[in-house]
Enzyme design. Structure first.
Site, PDB file in Angstrom:
ATOM      1  N   ASN A 142       0.862  -1.185   0.000  1.00  0.00           N
ATOM      2  CA  ASN A 142       0.000   0.000   0.000  1.00  0.00           C
ATOM      3  C   ASN A 142       0.904   1.244   0.000  1.00  0.00           C
ATOM      4  OD1 ASN A 142      -1.436   2.282   1.065  1.00  0.00           O
ATOM      5  ND2 ASN A 142      -3.086   0.899   1.618  1.00  0.00           N
ATOM      6  N   ASP A 193      -0.089   4.470  -0.208  1.00  0.00           N
ATOM      7  CA  ASP A 193      -0.794   5.714   0.143  1.00  0.00           C
ATOM      8  C   ASP A 193       0.116   6.727   0.833  1.00  0.00           C
ATOM      9  OD1 ASP A 193      -3.121   4.555  -0.756  1.00  0.00           O
ATOM     10  OD2 ASP A 193      -3.950   4.173   1.236  1.00  0.00           O
ATOM     11  N   HIS A 194       0.990   6.227   1.726  1.00  0.00           N
ATOM     12  CA  HIS A 194       1.745   7.180   2.544  1.00  0.00           C
ATOM     13  C   HIS A 194       2.896   7.832   1.800  1.00  0.00           C
ATOM     14  CE1 HIS A 194      -0.981   6.694   5.646  1.00  0.00           C
ATOM     15  NE2 HIS A 194      -0.587   5.499   6.054  1.00  0.00           N
ATOM     16  N   ARG A 251       3.205  18.845   1.165  1.00  0.00           N
ATOM     17  CA  ARG A 251       3.758  20.041   0.525  1.00  0.00           C
ATOM     18  C   ARG A 251       2.990  20.426  -0.739  1.00  0.00           C
ATOM     19  NH1 ARG A 251       9.008  21.996   1.780  1.00  0.00           N
ATOM     20  NH2 ARG A 251       9.065  21.921   4.030  1.00  0.00           N
ATOM     21  N   HIS A 270      -5.608   3.706  -1.966  1.00  0.00           N
ATOM     22  CA  HIS A 270      -6.963   4.026  -1.466  1.00  0.00           C
ATOM     23  C   HIS A 270      -7.301   5.425  -1.956  1.00  0.00           C
ATOM     24  CE1 HIS A 270      -9.704   4.376   2.379  1.00  0.00           C
ATOM     25  NE2 HIS A 270     -10.353   4.638   1.255  1.00  0.00           N
ATOM     26  N   ARG A 313      -9.489   8.076  -1.430  1.00  0.00           N
ATOM     27  CA  ARG A 313     -10.478   8.517  -0.440  1.00  0.00           C
ATOM     28  C   ARG A 313     -11.317   9.651  -1.000  1.00  0.00           C
ATOM     29  NH1 ARG A 313      -9.496   7.314   5.172  1.00  0.00           N
ATOM     30  NH2 ARG A 313     -10.889   9.072   5.498  1.00  0.00           N
ATOM     31  N   ARG A 358      -7.033  12.777   0.639  1.00  0.00           N
ATOM     32  CA  ARG A 358      -5.953  13.243   1.514  1.00  0.00           C
ATOM     33  C   ARG A 358      -4.577  12.726   1.068  1.00  0.00           C
ATOM     34  NH1 ARG A 358      -7.166  10.027   7.097  1.00  0.00           N
ATOM     35  NH2 ARG A 358      -9.057  11.273   6.982  1.00  0.00           N
ATOM     36  N   HIS A 359      -4.552  11.618   0.339  1.00  0.00           N
ATOM     37  CA  HIS A 359      -3.242  11.153  -0.147  1.00  0.00           C
ATOM     38  C   HIS A 359      -3.296  10.831  -1.643  1.00  0.00           C
ATOM     39  CE1 HIS A 359      -5.177   7.459   1.149  1.00  0.00           C
ATOM     40  NE2 HIS A 359      -4.817   7.583   2.418  1.00  0.00           N
ATOM     41  N   GLU A 401      -8.600   0.468  -3.074  1.00  0.00           N
ATOM     42  CA  GLU A 401      -9.518   0.509  -1.927  1.00  0.00           C
ATOM     43  C   GLU A 401     -10.448   1.691  -2.118  1.00  0.00           C
ATOM     44  OE1 GLU A 401      -7.196   0.947   1.581  1.00  0.00           O
ATOM     45  OE2 GLU A 401      -6.116  -0.910   1.276  1.00  0.00           O
ATOM     46  N   THR A 429      -7.054   6.638   9.922  1.00  0.00           N
ATOM     47  CA  THR A 429      -6.909   5.575   8.924  1.00  0.00           C
ATOM     48  C   THR A 429      -8.191   4.753   8.974  1.00  0.00           C
ATOM     49  OG1 THR A 429      -5.559   3.684   8.224  1.00  0.00           O
ATOM     50  CG2 THR A 429      -5.700   4.081  10.603  1.00  0.00           C
ATOM     51  N   THR A 430      -8.336   3.781   8.067  1.00  0.00           N
ATOM     52  CA  THR A 430      -9.545   2.957   8.066  1.00  0.00           C
ATOM     53  C   THR A 430      -9.669   2.281   9.431  1.00  0.00           C
ATOM     54  OG1 THR A 430      -8.905   2.481   5.804  1.00  0.00           O
ATOM     55  CG2 THR A 430     -10.795   1.287   6.657  1.00  0.00           C
ATOM     56  N   GLU A 444     -10.958  -9.280   2.808  1.00  0.00           N
ATOM     57  CA  GLU A 444      -9.704  -8.909   3.472  1.00  0.00           C
ATOM     58  C   GLU A 444     -10.014  -8.756   4.946  1.00  0.00           C
ATOM     59  OE1 GLU A 444      -7.332  -5.736   1.774  1.00  0.00           O
ATOM     60  OE2 GLU A 444      -6.487  -5.260   3.742  1.00  0.00           O
ATOM     61  N   HIS A 457      -3.771  -4.480   7.627  1.00  0.00           N
ATOM     62  CA  HIS A 457      -3.896  -3.332   8.530  1.00  0.00           C
ATOM     63  C   HIS A 457      -3.069  -3.548   9.793  1.00  0.00           C
ATOM     64  CE1 HIS A 457      -5.351   0.380  10.155  1.00  0.00           C
ATOM     65  NE2 HIS A 457      -5.975   0.603   9.014  1.00  0.00           N
ATOM     66  N   GLY A 458      -2.096  -2.686   9.959  1.00  0.00           N
ATOM     67  CA  GLY A 458      -1.265  -2.733  11.160  1.00  0.00           C
ATOM     68  C   GLY A 458      -0.220  -3.841  11.150  1.00  0.00           C
ATOM     69  N   GLY A 463       1.161  -1.357   4.363  1.00  0.00           N
ATOM     70  CA  GLY A 463       1.566  -0.035   3.907  1.00  0.00           C
ATOM     71  C   GLY A 463       2.462   0.693   4.876  1.00  0.00           C
TER      72      GLY A 463
HETATM   73  N1  PXP Z   1      -5.881  -2.876   4.053  1.00  0.00           N
HETATM   74  C1  PXP Z   1      -6.801  -1.879   4.100  1.00  0.00           C
HETATM   75  C2  PXP Z   1      -8.194  -2.190   3.677  1.00  0.00           C
HETATM   76  C3  PXP Z   1      -6.460  -0.582   4.526  1.00  0.00           C
HETATM   77  O1  PXP Z   1      -7.399   0.384   4.573  1.00  0.00           O
HETATM   78  C4  PXP Z   1      -5.112  -0.325   4.890  1.00  0.00           C
HETATM   79  C5  PXP Z   1      -4.711   1.057   5.313  1.00  0.00           C
HETATM   80  O2  PXP Z   1      -4.861   1.942   4.263  1.00  0.00           O
HETATM   81  C6  PXP Z   1      -4.191  -1.378   4.800  1.00  0.00           C
HETATM   82  C7  PXP Z   1      -4.602  -2.643   4.405  1.00  0.00           C
HETATM   83  C8  PXP Z   1      -2.749  -1.183   5.142  1.00  0.00           C
HETATM   84  O3  PXP Z   1      -2.633  -0.908   6.512  1.00  0.00           O
HETATM   85  P1  PXP Z   1      -1.247  -0.425   7.093  1.00  0.00           P
HETATM   86  O4  PXP Z   1      -0.924   0.881   6.443  1.00  0.00           O
HETATM   87  O5  PXP Z   1      -1.492  -0.318   8.555  1.00  0.00           O
HETATM   88  O6  PXP Z   1      -0.237  -1.470   6.733  1.00  0.00           O
END
Ligand code: PXP
Length: 238
Positions: A7, A9-10, A18, A43, A45, A49-50, A70, A100-101, A151, A190-191, A212
């Site tokens: 992922n 996104d970040h 910026r 994702h 959104r 935001r990203h 996503e 975050t989600t 998921e 996630h996490g 991510g």
């Molecule tokens: N899966 C989903 C559905 C998410 O929304 C996210 C966070 O955007 C992730 C996975 C990845 O989570 P993390 O950034 O905590 O690894």
């Protein structure tokens, strides 16, 4: 063996801080693929935001397969998804004020909305995964709603420790078994990080892990020394 969805996104979060053009998530996707990513996850959104619409358009052209988008069950974003045609869409809940989600999609409570979104995405030949908590009622309803994959939200597992974490792992494993019995493909995310990923990757039915934050966080540190040395060299040689 589970596939790795990275992922990115970040990477876009840093760019948006910026409002500039770097770092570009398109370049991040190319590097992640070189590193072995099987899937690139973004994702889009509602609040943008990203990831931006432009990122999705270019990534669709530069990630030939394994693009996972996503998105929330919102008409505007669903239309964008159907037009861009990622390989997979993962439906997630979304709240503007969240960092975050936060939780899984409530398929039990919103089955008609979810079913309509699945029908729209499927008509555009996009396979659909539902991001849900490891809860058997949600898994059953995901299958009934016509999803091809789920998921499982690993956030509670990631935040727990000791026996509580063991119990969360067992919840994930039980939900995973049920998901496959019902004919769906199993994903999780996630996490997840470098310390907690192995037990989840070992769940026998696991097909895809989406990760991510921990990867981008590590990349900042593994790349920082070189980035500083490059700048130092430029200044020293000026
Ligand atoms: N899966 C989903 C559905 C998410 O929304 C996210 C966070 O955007 C992730 C996975 C990845 O989570 P993390 O950034 O905590 O690894």
């Amino acid at each position: 063996m589970a596939q790795l969805g990275v992922n990115i996104d970040h990477v876009a979060t840093i760019r948006q801080a910026r409002q500039t053009y770097e770092p570009d998530p398109v370049a991040a996707a190319a590097l992640a693929t070189l590193g072995g990513a099987d899937v690139i996850t973004i994702h889009l959104r509602e609040d943008r935001r990203h990831i931006q619409d432009r990122d999705l358009q270019i990534l669709r052209q530069t990630v030939p397969f394994g693009l996972n988008l996503e998105l929330a069950c919102e008409p505007e974003i669903l239309d964008i998804a159907c037009h861009a045609r990622p390989d997979q869409a993962t439906l997630v809940p979304e709240r503007r004020e969240e960092v975050t989600t936060e939780g899984g999609l409530d398929v039990v409570g919103e089955v008609e909305r979810v079913r309509a979104a699945i029908a729209q995405l499927s008509a555009a030949q996009i396979s659909v995964s539902l991001f849900i908590d490891p809860d058997l009622a949600q898994v059953e309803m995901a299958a009934e709603s016509g999803a091809g994959a789920v998921e499982l939200h690993t956030g509670a597992y990631a935040l727990a420790s000791g026996q509580a974490q063991e119990a969360e792992l067992e919840r994930l494993a039980a939900a995973g078994r049920r998901c496959v019995e019902l004919g769906m493909t199993l994903h999780a995310g996630h996490g997840l990080n470098y310390h907690n990923v192995i037990p989840v990757a070992r769940i026998p039915q696991m097909c895809e892990l989406n990760i991510g934050h921990s990867i981008v966080a590590r990349a900042v540190f593994t790349g920082l020394k070189e980035a500083v040395a490059d700048m130092k060299r430029l200044i020293d040689n000026s």
